[in-house]
Design a protein around this motif. Sequence first.
Motif, mmCIF file in Angstrom:
data_model
loop_
_atom_site.group_PDB
_atom_site.id
_atom_site.type_symbol
_atom_site.label_atom_id
_atom_site.label_comp_id
_atom_site.label_asym_id
_atom_site.label_seq_id
_atom_site.Cartn_x
_atom_site.Cartn_y
_atom_site.Cartn_z
ATOM 1 N N UNK A 1 -17.085 19.343 -24.583
ATOM 2 C CA UNK A 1 -16.926 19.213 -26.033
ATOM 3 C C UNK A 1 -17.678 18.034 -26.628
ATOM 4 N N UNK A 2 -18.152 17.103 -25.794
ATOM 5 C CA UNK A 2 -18.797 15.896 -26.300
ATOM 6 C C UNK A 2 -20.227 15.721 -25.843
ATOM 7 N N UNK A 3 -20.565 16.169 -24.608
ATOM 8 C CA UNK A 3 -21.935 16.022 -24.144
ATOM 9 C C UNK A 3 -22.032 15.608 -22.698
ATOM 10 N N UNK A 4 -23.270 15.282 -22.262
ATOM 11 C CA UNK A 4 -23.524 14.969 -20.848
ATOM 12 C C UNK A 4 -23.100 13.553 -20.484
ATOM 13 N N UNK A 5 -23.039 13.309 -19.169
ATOM 14 C CA UNK A 5 -22.785 11.959 -18.683
ATOM 15 C C UNK A 5 -24.014 11.091 -18.922
ATOM 16 N N UNK A 6 -23.827 9.783 -18.790
ATOM 17 C CA UNK A 6 -24.915 8.853 -19.040
ATOM 18 C C UNK A 6 -25.933 8.814 -17.911
ATOM 19 N N UNK A 7 -27.179 8.840 -18.277
ATOM 20 C CA UNK A 7 -28.277 8.734 -17.322
ATOM 21 C C UNK A 7 -29.463 8.058 -18.008
#
Length: 135
Positions: A107-113
Motif C-alpha cells: 500500500x505504500x511502496x518498495x523498501x529502501x535501496x
Amino acid sequence: MKSDDTDPFHSSGYSPIDERPGRERFDAQRSSGNTNDLRGKLLRVHTEAAGGSTIPAGNLLAPGTAKTRPEIYAMGFRNSFRFAADPKTGWISTAGYGPDANQENANRGPEGTVEWNLIKQPGFHGRRWRFGQVG
C-alpha cells in the motif's frame, strides 16, 4: 541532475506523497513528479556558441505542452549523487537514493535501496510511485 527537495522524514520511509492541505513540502508530486518543475530531473539542452541554449528534439515533453518544461529528458529522481554518459551509446547511468523504508509495503511502496538507472530514452525513470502531472 537536481535533488527533488522534498522532506522525506514524515512518510515512514516510503515515497513522500501527501496531498493534504498545508503538507506541500512533504509531497514529491510537486517536485520530482511534477512535469512543470526542474527538481529531480535530468535536463537536456544544447548550448549555443553565441550564448543561450536551445531544446533539442527528442526530450520527454514537447515544447509548448501546457504545464511542462521541454528541457526535461528524464524525471522522477529523488537524490541522485552520480551520473555518467556513455559516449558510444548515449545512454546515461544514474545513481540515487530510493525510499528509506525497511521493507516493502503493497500500500505504500518498495523498501529502501540505492538505485541505479540506465536511461536509454526519455521517460519517467526514477521513483516508483504513481505518476501525476501537477502544475
